[in-house]
Scaffold this motif. Structure first.
Motif, PDB file in Angstrom:
ATOM      1  N   LEU A   8      17.832  45.479  41.155  1.00  0.00           N
ATOM      2  CA  LEU A   8      17.594  46.931  40.828  1.00  0.00           C
ATOM      3  C   LEU A   8      17.380  47.859  41.495  1.00  0.00           C
ATOM      4  O   LEU A   8      18.270  48.749  40.884  1.00  0.00           O
ATOM      5  N   LYS A   9      17.215  48.130  42.740  1.00  0.00           N
ATOM      6  CA  LYS A   9      17.529  48.990  43.453  1.00  0.00           C
ATOM      7  C   LYS A   9      18.843  49.269  44.310  1.00  0.00           C
ATOM      8  O   LYS A   9      19.282  50.432  44.205  1.00  0.00           O
ATOM      9  N   ALA A  10      20.224  48.285  44.397  1.00  0.00           N
ATOM     10  CA  ALA A  10      21.251  48.257  43.987  1.00  0.00           C
ATOM     11  C   ALA A  10      21.709  49.321  43.112  1.00  0.00           C
ATOM     12  O   ALA A  10      22.582  49.922  43.405  1.00  0.00           O
ATOM     13  N   LYS A  11      21.236  48.855  42.126  1.00  0.00           N
ATOM     14  CA  LYS A  11      21.716  49.818  40.808  1.00  0.00           C
ATOM     15  C   LYS A  11      21.600  50.580  41.014  1.00  0.00           C
ATOM     16  O   LYS A  11      21.705  51.914  40.617  1.00  0.00           O
ATOM     17  N   GLU A  12      19.964  51.276  41.458  1.00  0.00           N
ATOM     18  CA  GLU A  12      19.227  52.316  40.951  1.00  0.00           C
ATOM     19  C   GLU A  12      20.761  53.417  42.040  1.00  0.00           C
ATOM     20  O   GLU A  12      20.353  54.760  42.249  1.00  0.00           O
ATOM     21  N   ILE A  13      20.472  53.585  43.190  1.00  0.00           N
ATOM     22  CA  ILE A  13      21.475  53.835  43.810  1.00  0.00           C
ATOM     23  C   ILE A  13      22.474  54.145  43.250  1.00  0.00           C
ATOM     24  O   ILE A  13      23.058  55.525  43.432  1.00  0.00           O
ATOM     25  N   ALA A  14      23.464  53.184  43.148  1.00  0.00           N
ATOM     26  CA  ALA A  14      24.989  53.382  42.392  1.00  0.00           C
ATOM     27  C   ALA A  14      24.252  53.931  41.300  1.00  0.00           C
ATOM     28  O   ALA A  14      25.208  55.153  41.322  1.00  0.00           O
ATOM     29  N   GLU A  15      23.423  54.307  40.557  1.00  0.00           N
ATOM     30  CA  GLU A  15      23.410  55.323  39.177  1.00  0.00           C
ATOM     31  C   GLU A  15      23.133  57.168  40.177  1.00  0.00           C
ATOM     32  O   GLU A  15      23.490  57.208  39.235  1.00  0.00           O
ATOM     33  N   ASN A  16      22.655  56.504  40.999  1.00  0.00           N
ATOM     34  CA  ASN A  16      22.174  57.701  41.720  1.00  0.00           C
ATOM     35  C   ASN A  16      23.140  58.953  41.837  1.00  0.00           C
ATOM     36  O   ASN A  16      23.246  59.952  42.775  1.00  0.00           O
ATOM     37  N   LEU A  17      23.696  57.510  42.520  1.00  0.00           N
ATOM     38  CA  LEU A  17      25.018  58.405  43.019  1.00  0.00           C
ATOM     39  C   LEU A  17      26.442  59.347  41.485  1.00  0.00           C
ATOM     40  O   LEU A  17      27.441  59.268  42.579  1.00  0.00           O
ATOM     41  N   GLY A  18      25.567  58.432  40.680  1.00  0.00           N
ATOM     42  CA  GLY A  18      27.310  59.146  40.611  1.00  0.00           C
ATOM     43  C   GLY A  18      27.784  57.966  39.056  1.00  0.00           C
ATOM     44  O   GLY A  18      28.541  58.443  37.726  1.00  0.00           O
ATOM     45  N   LEU A  19      27.388  56.589  39.368  1.00  0.00           N
ATOM     46  CA  LEU A  19      28.084  55.577  38.658  1.00  0.00           C
ATOM     47  C   LEU A  19      27.459  55.624  37.118  1.00  0.00           C
ATOM     48  O   LEU A  19      26.204  55.125  37.076  1.00  0.00           O
ATOM     49  N   LYS A  20      28.532  55.297  36.018  1.00  0.00           N
ATOM     50  CA  LYS A  20      28.194  55.131  35.055  1.00  0.00           C
ATOM     51  C   LYS A  20      27.950  54.091  34.813  1.00  0.00           C
ATOM     52  O   LYS A  20      26.696  53.881  34.057  1.00  0.00           O
ATOM     53  N   TYR A  21      28.054  52.511  34.509  1.00  0.00           N
ATOM     54  CA  TYR A  21      28.044  51.427  34.312  1.00  0.00           C
ATOM     55  C   TYR A  21      28.053  50.745  35.073  1.00  0.00           C
ATOM     56  O   TYR A  21      28.554  49.116  34.920  1.00  0.00           O
TER      57      TYR A  21
END
Length: 79
Positions: free
Chosen positions: A16-29
């Motif tokens: 879940l932390k990796a998902k959050e980091i990816a979203e914060n970097l601008g990944l949308k899906y």
């Protein structure tokens, strides 16, 4: 037995932390695979369910003609 039988499962908090980091970097899906509560893909604009996943089954109830069926935003997912 195979070597993979002895690997511990990844802690869901790390996934879940990796998902959050990816979203914060601008990944949308981004979705957290193998976590039943987090397997689906939502529209980044309206949070409509775009892709529904359950184990190895995948449905795309929220995508119509390459767009979100709720807000009509273009869905930029490669299937």
């Amino acid at each position: 037995m195979n070597k993979l039988d002895y690997l511990p499962a990844t802690d869901p908090k790390i996934v879940l932390k990796a998902k959050e980091i990816a979203e914060n970097l601008g990944l949308k899906y981004v979705y957290a695979g193998n976590l039943q509560a987090e397997e689906n893909t939502l529209c980044p604009k309206c949070k409509n369910l775009l892709v529904k996943r359950y184990h190895y089954n995948t449905e795309m109830p929220g995508i119509k003609e390459g767009k979100c069926s709720k807000c009509n935003s273009r869905v930029e997912i490669i299937f």
